[in-house]
Design a protein around this motif. Structure first.
Motif, short mmCIF file in Angstrom:
data_model
loop_
_atom_site.label_atom_id
_atom_site.label_comp_id
_atom_site.label_asym_id
_atom_site.label_seq_id
_atom_site.Cartn_x
_atom_site.Cartn_y
_atom_site.Cartn_z
N ASP A 398 -5.00 11.19 -7.15
CA ASP A 398 -5.89 10.71 -6.09
C ASP A 398 -5.15 10.85 -4.76
N LYS A 400 -5.99 9.92 -1.85
CA LYS A 400 -6.16 8.79 -0.92
C LYS A 400 -5.22 7.65 -1.28
N THR A 401 -5.11 7.35 -2.58
CA THR A 401 -4.30 6.21 -3.01
C THR A 401 -2.92 6.62 -3.52
N GLU A 403 -2.35 7.44 -6.55
CA GLU A 403 -2.29 7.20 -7.99
C GLU A 403 -2.48 8.52 -8.74
#
Length: 436
Positions: A398, A400-401, A403
C-alpha cells in the motif's frame, strides 16, 4: 512544415479529457435517474433539415453553418445544434408510436458553427442536451429544468441564474409580431443590416440581436407577456408554480426569445457570471411545431442544450476541483528477466479483472520504479522478483500507508480486491456474485 489545429478547434489532452469524462459521467448518471435514454445522431445531416428546423432567419442558417456538397451532389451540413437531428431520428424511426407516453432522450457530442472563437465558445464545440417528445404537460417543462438544475448542483456550480419567458404560440404570436413591426418601423434606419431584414420576417429576433439588443429603443419594445393567449398564460403560470414547488429560483426575462425559430411557449436560459459578457452556459425551450415542420406528426417537444466548454470554464473560474480519476490501482514492479516475462500474463489477469495497472518498460531499478508509481498516483505496488517467484508469491504494498504483505500469485486478484475494499471485480461484464 508544421501543422496546427484549425482555428476554432482545440485538442483535448489526457489531463483535460479526464475532466470531461467526469462531467459527462455525471450527466449520464443524472439522465438515467430521470429515465432518459441516450441517442447518438450523425455528425452531418441534409442541409434542408436545419433550414426548415432551425429557421431561415437565424444567424446559424445564414452565417454559421458548415455546408458542403458530397460526391453525389447532395447538400450536407455539419450539425450546428442537437435538437433538429434528434427530431429527425424521432420521425424517421417512428418513435412516436412507442408506448403511448412521451419519448425522453439525451445526447452529447460535437457541434459546428462558423463564428468568432472566444473563451468557452469554439467553432467545434460540444453540447450535452435532452429532448422530450410527445407531451404538452407543463410538468415536463419543469422536469427538464429540474434535471439541468440537479446537474449544476451536483457539479458544485454556484450562482447559476435561471431566466424564463414564454414566447407564445401560433395563436397569439402573430398579434405580437404585428405589434413589433409597428413599433420598430420608425426605427428601421437605426437597426443593423440583419435586423432590417428581420423586421418583416421575424421581428422577435431583433430582441435577441447582438448588435441592437442593448439599444434603448429595443429595450423599450413591447413584450410578449402582454400579448399571450389564455392557454399560453395558463401554461406559463403552471410552470412558475412548479418551479416554486421544486425550490428552483428563477427570474422572468420578458425579452428572452432564444436564437432559434422553432421555439414556442417556454423559453429559458441558465446564466453564470464568471465566463464573460455572454454568460449563458445553456438554455432551451418548447418547440411544439418542429416535428410536423420536418415531416412528422403534430407532436409537441421540449429540450435544452448545455455548452460543455462553457461549463468547464465556469467550473475552473469558480475554483471547483476537476481532477479526473486517472490514478492507477496498481503499479507492477518486476525485478529480473523471469519476473519481467511473468508480469505480462499477470497484468493481463489484473486488467481483465477490471483493475487499472501499469508497469515499467525502461528497465529501471526498484527505486526508479517506485518513483514512477508515485508519480502516476498508484494506490498500491505489486513487486515481483526472483525471491517472490521462487515462493510462488508477490509482494503487495500500500503506497499510502506503507503496509505490505506477500500473497500467493494464484490468489492475487482476490488480494487486490481486498486491498481496494472491493468485494468483486471491476469489469463491465463480471459474472454475478454467488450468494452462497
Amino acid at each position: 512544415m508544421t501543422f496546427q489545429a484549425p482555428r476554432g478547434t482545440e485538442d483535448l489532452l489526457p489531463e483535460e479529457t479526464a475532466v470531461w469524462r467526469k462531467v459527462e459521467g455525471l450527466f449520464h448518471s443524472i439522465c438515467a435517474r430521470f429515465h432518459y435514454g441516450e441517442i447518438r445522431t450523425p455528425l452531418f445531416e441534409q442541409t434542408e433539415l436545419f433550414v426548415r428546423g432551425v429557421g431561415e432567419s437565424t444567424d446559424i442558417v445564414n452565417k454559421e453553418m458548415y455546408t458542403f456538397e458530397d460526391r453525389g451532389g447532395r447538400s450536407l451540413t455539419l450539425r450546428p445544434e442537437g435538437t433538429a437531428p434528434v427530431v429527425r431520428a424521432f420521425v424517421e424511426h417512428k418513435l412516436f408510436g412507442e408506448g403511448g407516453g412521451p419519448i425522453k432522450l439525451y445526447y452529447m457530442g460535437p457541434m459546428f458553427r462558423y463564428e468568432r472563437p472566444q473563451a468557452g465558445r469554439q467553432r467545434q464545440f460540444h453540447q450535452l442536451g435532452v429532448e422530450v417528445l410527445g407531451s404538452h404537460d407543463p410538468a415536463v417543462d419543469a422536469e427538464i429544468i429540474s434535471l439541468a438544475w440537479t446537474f449544476f448542483q451536483e457539479l458544485g456550480l454556484k450562482g447559476i441564474q435561471l431566466q424564463i419567458n414564454s414566447v407564445g404560440c401560433p395563436t397569439c404570436r402573430p398579434m405580437y409580431r404585428e405589434s413589433l413591426i409597428r413599433y420598430f418601423t420608425p426605427y428601421e434606419e437605426e437597426l443593423c443590416e440583419d435586423c432590417r431584414k428581420r423586421l418583416t420576417k421575424n421581428p422577435m429576433r431583433i430582441l435577441d440581436c447582438k448588435v441592437d439588443g442593448e439599444k434603448d429603443f429595443v429595450k423599450e419594445a413591447p413584450i410578449i407577456l402582454d400579448h399571450l393567449c389564455d392557454d399560453c398564460t395558463h401554461h406559463f403560470e403552471r410552470i412558475k408554480g412548479m418551479l416554486d414547488d421544486l425550490q428552483i429560483p428563477f427570474v422572468i426575462n420578458p425579452r428572452l426569445v432564444r436564437g432559434l425559430d422553432y421555439y414556442t411557449r417556454t423559453a429559458f436560459e441558465f446564466m453564470e457570471g464568471s465566463i464573460g459578457a455572454q454568460s449563458a452556459v445553456g438554455g432551451g425551450g418548447r418547440y411544439n411545431g418542429l416535428v410536423s415542420e420536418i415531416g412528422g406528426p403534430d407532436v409537441p417537444g421540449i429540450g435544452f442544450g448545455l455548452g460543455m466548454e462553457r461549463l468547464v470554464l465556469a467550473l475552473r473560474n469558480q475554483g471547483i476541483p476537476l481532477e479526473g480519476d486517472d490514478g492507477l490501482d496498481f503499479y507492477l514492479i518486476a525485478v529480473g528477466e523471469r519476473a519481467r516475462r511473468e508480469r505480462i500474463k499477470l497484468m493481463q489477469t489484473l486488467r481483465r479483472a477490471g483493475f487499472k495497472v501499469e508497469t515499467d518498460y525502461a528497465e529501471r531499478k526498484m527505486k526508479g520504479q517506485l518513483k514512477a508509481a508515485d508519480r502516476l498516483n498508484a494506490r498500491c505496488a505489486l513487486i515481483l522478483g526472483e525471491e517472490e517467484l521462487a515462493e510462488g508469491k508477490i509482494l503487495l504494498k500500500d503506497l499510502k500507508t506503507g503496509e505490505q504483505e506477500k500473497v500467493p500469485l494464484l490468489e492475487v486478484v482476490e488480494a487486490c480486491r481486498k486491498s481496494l475494499g472491493i468485494s468483486r471485480g471491476l469489469g463491465y461484464f463480471d459474472p454475478p456474485v454467488s450468494e452462497e
